[in-house]
Write a protein that holds these residues in place. Structure first.
Motif, PDB file in Angstrom:
ATOM      1  N   GLU A 238       1.035  -1.258  -0.140  1.00 30.58           N
ATOM      2  CA  GLU A 238       0.155   0.104   0.058  1.00 30.58           C
ATOM      3  C   GLU A 238       0.912   1.337   0.054  1.00 30.58           C
ATOM      4  O   GLU A 238       0.448   2.083  -0.397  1.00 30.58           O
ATOM      5  N   SER A 239       2.062   1.215   0.562  1.00 37.56           N
ATOM      6  CA  SER A 239       2.798   2.315   0.485  1.00 37.56           C
ATOM      7  C   SER A 239       4.261   1.950   0.064  1.00 37.56           C
ATOM      8  O   SER A 239       4.943   1.049   0.597  1.00 37.56           O
ATOM      9  N   ILE A 240       4.631   2.571  -1.405  1.00 37.65           N
ATOM     10  CA  ILE A 240       5.783   1.983  -1.646  1.00 37.65           C
ATOM     11  C   ILE A 240       7.114   2.389  -0.724  1.00 37.65           C
ATOM     12  O   ILE A 240       8.013   1.449  -0.678  1.00 37.65           O
ATOM     13  N   PRO A 241       7.276   3.310   0.004  1.00 35.63           N
ATOM     14  CA  PRO A 241       8.518   3.537   0.899  1.00 35.63           C
ATOM     15  C   PRO A 241       8.535   2.425   1.876  1.00 35.63           C
ATOM     16  O   PRO A 241       9.607   1.961   2.498  1.00 35.63           O
ATOM     17  N   ASN A 242       7.364   1.979   2.283  1.00 36.22           N
ATOM     18  CA  ASN A 242       7.308   0.959   3.513  1.00 36.22           C
ATOM     19  C   ASN A 242       6.941  -0.381   2.850  1.00 36.22           C
ATOM     20  O   ASN A 242       6.538  -1.210   3.835  1.00 36.22           O
ATOM     21  N   GLY A 243       6.876  -0.722   1.692  1.00 37.66           N
ATOM     22  CA  GLY A 243       6.671  -2.063   1.279  1.00 37.66           C
ATOM     23  C   GLY A 243       7.596  -2.989   1.485  1.00 37.66           C
ATOM     24  O   GLY A 243       8.531  -2.940   1.617  1.00 37.66           O
ATOM     25  N   PHE A 244       7.080  -4.298   1.819  1.00 38.29           N
ATOM     26  CA  PHE A 244       7.888  -5.355   2.328  1.00 38.29           C
ATOM     27  C   PHE A 244       7.465  -6.618   1.854  1.00 38.29           C
ATOM     28  O   PHE A 244       6.254  -6.835   1.749  1.00 38.29           O
ATOM     29  N   VAL A 245       8.267  -7.530   1.850  1.00 37.24           N
ATOM     30  CA  VAL A 245       7.795  -9.153   1.798  1.00 37.24           C
ATOM     31  C   VAL A 245       8.457  -9.855   3.058  1.00 37.24           C
ATOM     32  O   VAL A 245       9.748  -9.542   3.294  1.00 37.24           O
ATOM     33  N   GLN A 246       7.757 -10.605   3.629  1.00 39.88           N
ATOM     34  CA  GLN A 246       8.074 -11.198   4.607  1.00 39.88           C
ATOM     35  C   GLN A 246       7.769 -12.568   4.562  1.00 39.88           C
ATOM     36  O   GLN A 246       6.729 -13.094   4.202  1.00 39.88           O
ATOM     37  N   ASP A 247       8.546 -13.642   5.284  1.00 42.55           N
ATOM     38  CA  ASP A 247       8.227 -14.927   4.943  1.00 42.55           C
ATOM     39  C   ASP A 247       8.646 -15.897   6.150  1.00 42.55           C
ATOM     40  O   ASP A 247       9.328 -15.584   7.168  1.00 42.55           O
ATOM     41  N   PHE A 248       8.227 -16.997   5.929  1.00 48.38           N
ATOM     42  CA  PHE A 248       8.393 -18.343   6.878  1.00 48.38           C
ATOM     43  C   PHE A 248       8.400 -19.664   6.243  1.00 48.38           C
ATOM     44  O   PHE A 248       7.537 -19.516   5.679  1.00 48.38           O
ATOM     45  N   ALA A 249       9.412 -20.594   6.762  1.00 47.34           N
ATOM     46  CA  ALA A 249       9.226 -21.703   6.076  1.00 47.34           C
ATOM     47  C   ALA A 249       9.825 -22.863   6.985  1.00 47.34           C
ATOM     48  O   ALA A 249      10.539 -22.775   7.858  1.00 47.34           O
ATOM     49  N   LEU A 250       8.957 -24.289   6.792  1.00 47.21           N
ATOM     50  CA  LEU A 250       9.320 -25.348   7.672  1.00 47.21           C
ATOM     51  C   LEU A 250       9.212 -26.693   6.834  1.00 47.21           C
ATOM     52  O   LEU A 250       8.281 -26.807   6.202  1.00 47.21           O
ATOM     53  N   ASN A 251      10.420 -27.253   6.562  1.00 49.31           N
ATOM     54  CA  ASN A 251      10.578 -28.324   5.940  1.00 49.31           C
ATOM     55  C   ASN A 251      10.900 -29.533   6.781  1.00 49.31           C
ATOM     56  O   ASN A 251      11.768 -29.560   7.616  1.00 49.31           O
ATOM     57  N   GLU A 252      10.222 -30.758   6.535  1.00 46.56           N
ATOM     58  CA  GLU A 252      10.533 -31.912   6.951  1.00 46.56           C
ATOM     59  C   GLU A 252      10.688 -33.175   6.089  1.00 46.56           C
ATOM     60  O   GLU A 252       9.719 -33.455   5.007  1.00 46.56           O
ATOM     61  N   SER A 253      11.548 -33.895   6.179  1.00 42.86           N
ATOM     62  CA  SER A 253      11.917 -35.041   5.425  1.00 42.86           C
ATOM     63  C   SER A 253      11.771 -36.329   6.210  1.00 42.86           C
ATOM     64  O   SER A 253      12.726 -36.182   7.514  1.00 42.86           O
ATOM     65  N   SER A 254      11.418 -37.249   5.923  1.00 38.47           N
ATOM     66  CA  SER A 254      11.331 -38.311   6.697  1.00 38.47           C
ATOM     67  C   SER A 254      11.438 -39.761   6.246  1.00 38.47           C
ATOM     68  O   SER A 254      10.946 -39.777   4.813  1.00 38.47           O
ATOM     69  N   ILE A 255      11.724 -40.852   6.982  1.00 35.77           N
ATOM     70  CA  ILE A 255      11.887 -42.330   6.404  1.00 35.77           C
ATOM     71  C   ILE A 255      11.275 -43.113   7.598  1.00 35.77           C
ATOM     72  O   ILE A 255      11.698 -42.840   8.529  1.00 35.77           O
ATOM     73  N   LEU A 256      10.579 -44.130   7.164  1.00 37.76           N
ATOM     74  CA  LEU A 256      10.032 -44.851   8.329  1.00 37.76           C
ATOM     75  C   LEU A 256       9.867 -46.451   7.753  1.00 37.76           C
ATOM     76  O   LEU A 256       9.538 -46.738   6.455  1.00 37.76           O
ATOM     77  N   ALA A 257      10.484 -47.313   8.386  1.00 37.69           N
ATOM     78  CA  ALA A 257      10.325 -48.762   8.064  1.00 37.69           C
ATOM     79  C   ALA A 257      10.034 -49.570   9.275  1.00 37.69           C
ATOM     80  O   ALA A 257      10.335 -49.285  10.428  1.00 37.69           O
ATOM     81  N   GLY A 258       9.089 -50.813   8.999  1.00 32.29           N
ATOM     82  CA  GLY A 258       8.767 -51.533  10.167  1.00 32.29           C
ATOM     83  C   GLY A 258       8.200 -52.985   9.878  1.00 32.29           C
ATOM     84  O   GLY A 258       7.998 -52.972   8.415  1.00 32.29           O
ATOM     85  N   LEU A 259       7.837 -53.463  10.929  1.00 33.08           N
ATOM     86  CA  LEU A 259       7.141 -54.924  10.458  1.00 33.08           C
ATOM     87  C   LEU A 259       6.010 -55.227  11.657  1.00 33.08           C
ATOM     88  O   LEU A 259       6.374 -54.754  12.662  1.00 33.08           O
ATOM     89  N   ASP A 260       5.203 -55.984  11.242  1.00 29.84           N
ATOM     90  CA  ASP A 260       4.225 -56.468  12.198  1.00 29.84           C
ATOM     91  C   ASP A 260       4.286 -58.090  11.997  1.00 29.84           C
ATOM     92  O   ASP A 260       4.051 -58.562  10.931  1.00 29.84           O
ATOM     93  N   PHE A 261       4.305 -58.593  13.305  1.00 31.62           N
ATOM     94  CA  PHE A 261       4.609 -60.204  13.296  1.00 31.62           C
ATOM     95  C   PHE A 261       3.548 -60.650  14.148  1.00 31.62           C
ATOM     96  O   PHE A 261       3.225 -60.379  15.392  1.00 31.62           O
ATOM     97  N   TYR A 262       2.829 -61.874  13.581  1.00 36.69           N
ATOM     98  CA  TYR A 262       1.637 -62.423  14.473  1.00 36.69           C
ATOM     99  C   TYR A 262       2.325 -64.003  14.620  1.00 36.69           C
ATOM    100  O   TYR A 262       1.694 -64.625  14.002  1.00 36.69           O
ATOM    101  N   PRO A 263       3.056 -64.184  15.699  1.00 39.20           N
ATOM    102  CA  PRO A 263       3.645 -65.801  15.638  1.00 39.20           C
ATOM    103  C   PRO A 263       2.394 -66.625  16.170  1.00 39.20           C
ATOM    104  O   PRO A 263       2.338 -67.741  15.970  1.00 39.20           O
ATOM    105  N   LYS A 264       1.421 -66.116  16.760  1.00 34.24           N
ATOM    106  CA  LYS A 264       0.133 -66.778  17.329  1.00 34.24           C
ATOM    107  C   LYS A 264      -0.944 -65.946  17.548  1.00 34.24           C
ATOM    108  O   LYS A 264      -1.121 -64.740  17.331  1.00 34.24           O
ATOM    109  N   GLU A 265      -2.008 -66.452  17.546  1.00 32.77           N
ATOM    110  CA  GLU A 265      -3.430 -65.735  17.553  1.00 32.77           C
ATOM    111  C   GLU A 265      -3.371 -64.810  18.799  1.00 32.77           C
ATOM    112  O   GLU A 265      -3.921 -63.791  18.676  1.00 32.77           O
ATOM    113  N   SER A 266      -2.873 -64.929  19.679  1.00 25.38           N
ATOM    114  CA  SER A 266      -2.901 -64.159  21.146  1.00 25.38           C
ATOM    115  C   SER A 266      -1.659 -63.128  21.313  1.00 25.38           C
ATOM    116  O   SER A 266      -1.622 -62.361  22.232  1.00 25.38           O
ATOM    117  N   LEU A 267      -0.755 -63.039  20.341  1.00 25.98           N
ATOM    118  CA  LEU A 267       0.533 -62.387  20.230  1.00 25.98           C
ATOM    119  C   LEU A 267       0.711 -61.502  19.094  1.00 25.98           C
ATOM    120  O   LEU A 267       0.761 -62.345  18.059  1.00 25.98           O
TER     121      LEU A 267
END
Length: 923
Positions: free
Chosen positions: A503-532
């Motif tokens: 709105e005002s050329i002498p006071n004009g500005f650009v302001q920013d913020f950024a958050l980046n996250e990179s992830s990796i996940l690996a897993g397993l589910d094991f059912y040795p018997k019905e109750s476990l």
């Protein structure tokens, strides 16, 4: 003479075989191919083993054979395979699902009479199924043979296991009830659709039941442990029903407590606002979940701050869950399959936040036919498509939603409204590909964006403001065998915002913020018997935070550039857990997650004098850390425990205990999340937050599981909660540690819930919850309220929610939603004074007063189209009235001094009833 000769020959054969069997094996062979053991048997016994090579190509010896006889060794190495054997003198013949009959059945007629014993249930001959189909495509009439015929024993039991899936899409069905009727034995499928039941061998009808799907059954003959996968079809007539059949007793039987599951069908029963069904808004009607008011972003779960909730969408985090400051959720409910909310008893595979996990999963696209659904309301439009790309192999889910509020504002006659701009959109794309029956890969990408310009807002006046969420992930799931599932996922997530003032050329500005996250996940589910069930995995996250920068908009601008140093962090974890059913009454869950967080350079760190407050006067030095250099390391265990004890078939008591840690924090001096909040990482000065929670509850179902009752109590002790010094500013602050305060906190509460299914369905709950923080520093500027515990800004002791839906007919239903809660704490002026010619205000102790209590009543009416299955599309109209009573519910209060008097005002978001009519369709 002839008879004597036969006896002599049989005796010679018997003793020869007996003598061969006495040979002992003197080698282990563990891990070696079974062929090696067979060769050794031939050497020590002169017995030859006959078989087909393909039968044993993949078989290995699992345990030591040292000291075993030939037959003992054969029994051991073949026990986990469909193979058996028959000894004929010096010949050992392997059999694959077949049997050699050396005693004809009719000889038993001449046997000496013995008392009758019970035989394997119902197992006679195939003639018992002579009236059933031999066509394997006729699933409900075909007879499935499960296990190995040669392994069957009279009076024995065997485990039947498999996966329940939706036939059209192939996606797992969680919560399906799988059972037999005689005797009555059943089990519930888990999140992967896996079920396991131990039943008598013999013939059975196995039933599978789940709400919204047609009950189906399979005819089986169970010989030994085996696998039976069952696919289920959607029941079109029941699409809008809320009655839940299969998981009615899950409230009592599952070991975890503090968990809420919300489906999209449940969302449709709650009155909408501005034409949008919102799965996150429905979450706030559950006990223990609050927000600070209308239009507020974020959630407070059991006394937790809004940044203490981990929100996952298809496994990747979303850092801002709201469009336009909280009026809308960033998720299109039409594209969502379900949401699991953990308030306590958080599984070990989740970490990184103190209070809760919102695990939201999108639909799996149909791989056989096109499908779609959408809706039109006064503010938004949405459309979701399911597109098969390769029939029964690959499919695409596309979903989009946008608002046309800018067009509405441009039609306004008031100039102030015409200068405003409010727009947002969100899109989702998901591709699923079935490599084969055991392997599936999926790719998901999500983007949401907000842009607005508010001429009347004091913070963003005449500024263009925008913020975006983005996440993308690739996941691979593999079923190694009926007992083992493995998975791996890589993902990225981004949240950013920007402000442009032109709105005002002498006071004009650009302001920013950024958050980046990179992830990796690996897993397993094991059912040795019905109750476990055993689970284990590893995860790692890399954070990059740009705390903010500000630059002149043009060369004519006099604004000075500001650039805050980036922050880097690496969070890694190992986790493992087990769930064990010790008896019909007792089930326990235990988990351990070990986490390490490293704050990394490059970065400049100020140090301060010991024992002094952190301010500009106590600075002693500046430390320089190079790129990738470790600035600070934090690590420690997180334990998770849950236990369930059944008092009877419809009542259980549950206990839970957990520790959680958090290494990323929002810095804000407002009660709710704001798009301009700054996320910062733990580091040299900012310590990680920790929480220890214990909870106890009793759960009971009555009236044949139509009503679920629960009463839960909890106590949570927290360390290093983040707050702020009086007058703190976080935006573009390069010395943010000078305005941060950290201290202990505590929260406790009691939650009562009643859920009802049937024609009249819904839930009512009451929660009593208190949350306090204590800030007692080394000086007056680091001490709040004289170092005593005081309520947090989101402490709301009493909350009552009522959601009710009544289906007058199969097409017409009415619903209400009512909410009451105590007003949140505020700090208000208690005196005014003049100093050096200016008027000043003296404020009360922090959060020592409260705004007025909150009450709202909403009404909804749903009118569905007819339920003809062959109809091209199905549709329904929704009429809702938000804030039916027109109550003025203040969101906040603020004060000013005019003519020597303190004048107060309150901000009310919705002061009148808001009717909304929307049209939704499905094809």
């Amino acid at each position: 003479m002839k008879k004597s000769l036969i006896i002599i020959l049989l005796s010679i054969r018997f003793f020869a075989g007996f003598s061969q069997d006495q040979k002992k094996i003197n080698e282990s062979f563990v891990g070696q191919p079974i062929q090696s053991a067979f060769d050794h048997i031939k050497q020590i016994s002169d017995q030859t083993i006959y078989y087909k090579q393909e039968w044993i190509d993949t078989l290995k010896v699992q345990s030591s054979l040292v000291g075993l006889s030939v037959t003992e060794a054969l029994d051991q190495v073949l026990s986990e395979s469909p193979l058996s054997y028959y000894v004929d003198g010096n010949r050992i013949i392997l059999l694959n699902n077949s049997v050699v009959i050396d005693k004809p059945p009719f000889l038993s007629e001449f046997s000496t009479y013995t008392p009758e014993k019970s035989s394997t249930q119902g197992l006679v001959f195939a003639r018992e199924y002579s009236n059933l189909s031999t066509d394997q495509s006729d699933l409900e009439n075909y007879v499935f043979e499960i296990g190995s015929r040669t392994s069957i024993n009279q009076n024995d039991k065997a485990t039947l296991a498999g996966y329940i899936t939706e036939e059209d899409t192939g996606e797992p069905v969680e919560g399906a009830f799988v059972y037999i009727q005689k005797p009555t034995i059943g089990g519930i499928s888990d999140e992967n659709g896996f079920y396991s039941i131990t039943i008598p061998t013999g013939k059975h009808q196995v039933f599978s039941q789940f709400h919204g799907m047609k009950t189906t059954h399979r005819n089986i003959i169970l010989f030994s442990n085996g696998k039976l996968d069952i696919s289920m079809n959607i029941d079109v007539i029941a699409l809008q029903e809320v009655t839940v059949e299969a998981d009615r007793d899950q409230n009592v039987t599952e070991v975890q407590m503090g968990i809420s599951r919300i489906s999209t069908e449940e969302v449709k029963t709650v009155p909408i606002v501005l034409g949008e069904n919102d799965i996150l808004k429905v979450a706030t009607t559950k006990a223990g979940i609050q927000n600070v008011g209308e239009g507020a972003s974020g959630f407070n779960v059991r006394g937790g701050k809004t940044d203490q909730n981990l929100v996952l969408f298809n496994g990747s985090p979303v850092y801002n869950t709201s469009h336009f400051f909280g009026f809308f959720s960033v998720f299109n409910s039409d594209a969502i399959k379900n949401m699991e909310l953990y308030k306590s008893g958080i599984p070990a595979k989740y970490g990184g936040r103190l209070s809760s996990v919102f695990d939201i999963t999108s639909k799996s696209p149909d791989k056989t036919v096109w499908k779609g659904e959408g809706g039109i309301s006064p503010i938004t439009s949405k459309l979701t498509l399911e597109i098969p790309l390769i029939k029964e192999k690959t499919a695409l889910l596309l979903s989009g939603r946008t608002t046309y509020s800018n067009w509405v504002l441009r039609q306004a006659k008031t100039a102030n409204f015409k200068e405003n701009k409010v727009s947002f959109f969100d899109v989702l794309a998901k591709v699923e590909h079935s490599i084969d029956e055991a392997n599936q890969i999926s790719w998901s990408t999500y983007l949401s964006s907000d842009d607005f310009r508010l001429s009347s807002d004091t913070l963003f006046s005449f500024s263009n403001f925008g913020y975006q969420n983005f996440n993308s992930s690739v996941r691979w799931d593999r079923r190694v065998n009926p007992s083992v599932d493995v998975y791996a996922q890589v993902g990225v997530a981004n949240y950013n915002y920007n402000i442009t003032f032109d709105e005002s050329i002498p006071n004009g500005f650009v302001q920013d913020f950024a958050l980046n996250e990179s992830s990796i996940l690996a897993g397993l589910d094991f059912y040795p018997k019905e109750s476990l069930k055993l689970s284990a995995g590893i995860s790692s996250k890399k954070y990059l935070v740009n705390p903010g920068s500000k630059s002149p908009l043009s060369s004519e601008s006099v604004v000075k550039p500001v650039d805050i140093e980036n922050e880097n962090g690496l969070e890694s974890a190992l986790f493992g857990s087990f769930e064990q059913t010790l008896s019909d009454k007792l089930t326990i869950y235990g988990g351990l997650r070990y986490v390490m967080f490293n704050a990394l350079g490059s970065q400049s760190i100020l140090t301060y004098a010991d024992g002094s407050p952190l301010n500009s006067e106590s600075i002693t030095d500046t430390l320089q850390f190079d790129r990738g250099e470790t600035i600070k390391t934090y690590h420690g265990p997180e334990w998770r425990f849950s236990g369930r004890y059944a008092l009877d078939k419809v009542t259980s008591v549950k206990l839970g205990a957990s520790r959680t840690r958090q290494y990323i924090h929002t810095l804000s001096n407002s009660a709710s999340l704001s798009p301009t909040d700054t996320w910062r990482l733990s580091g040299y000065h900012l310590k990680p937050q920790t929480a220890d929670q214990v909870s106890l509850g009793i759960f009971r179902n009555v009236f044949r599981n139509m009503i679920e009752l629960s009463l839960e109590g909890y106590y949570k002790k927290m360390q290093n909660l983040v707050d702020f010094k009086t007058g703190a500013t976080f935006l573009l602050n390069d010395k943010v540690e000078q305005v941060i305060l950290q201290g202990p906190g505590k929260s406790y509460g009691l939650e009562f819930s009643l859920n009802k299914s049937g024609r009249l369905n819904g839930w009512i709950n009451y929660a009593y919850a208190r949350t306090f923080i204590k800030l007692d520093g080394n000086s007056g500027e680091e001490t709040i309220n004289e170092g005593n515990y005081y309520p947090t800004t989101y402490d709301k002791p009493h909350t009552i929610n009522l959601v009710a839906n009544y289906k007058l007919t199969r097409r017409l239903s009415f619903s209400i939603n009512s909410t009451y809660n105590t007003g949140r704490p505020v700090t208000i002026p208690v005196a005014g004074f003049s100093y050096m010619g200016s008027q000043n205000i003296h404020f009360s102790d922090r959060n020592s007063f409260r705004i007025p209590d909150y009450f709202r009543l909403d009404l909804g009416i749903n009118l569905e189209g007819n339920h003809k299955i062959q109809k091209l599309s199905h549709s329904f109209w929704s009429l809702s009235v938000y804030n039916l009573t027109g109550r003025d519910n203040p969101y906040s209060v603020f004060f000013d001094v005019k003519d020597g008097e303190i004048q107060g005002s309150q901000l009310v978001v919705f002061s009148n009833p808001i009717p909304t009519l929307s049209y939704n369709f499905k094809f």
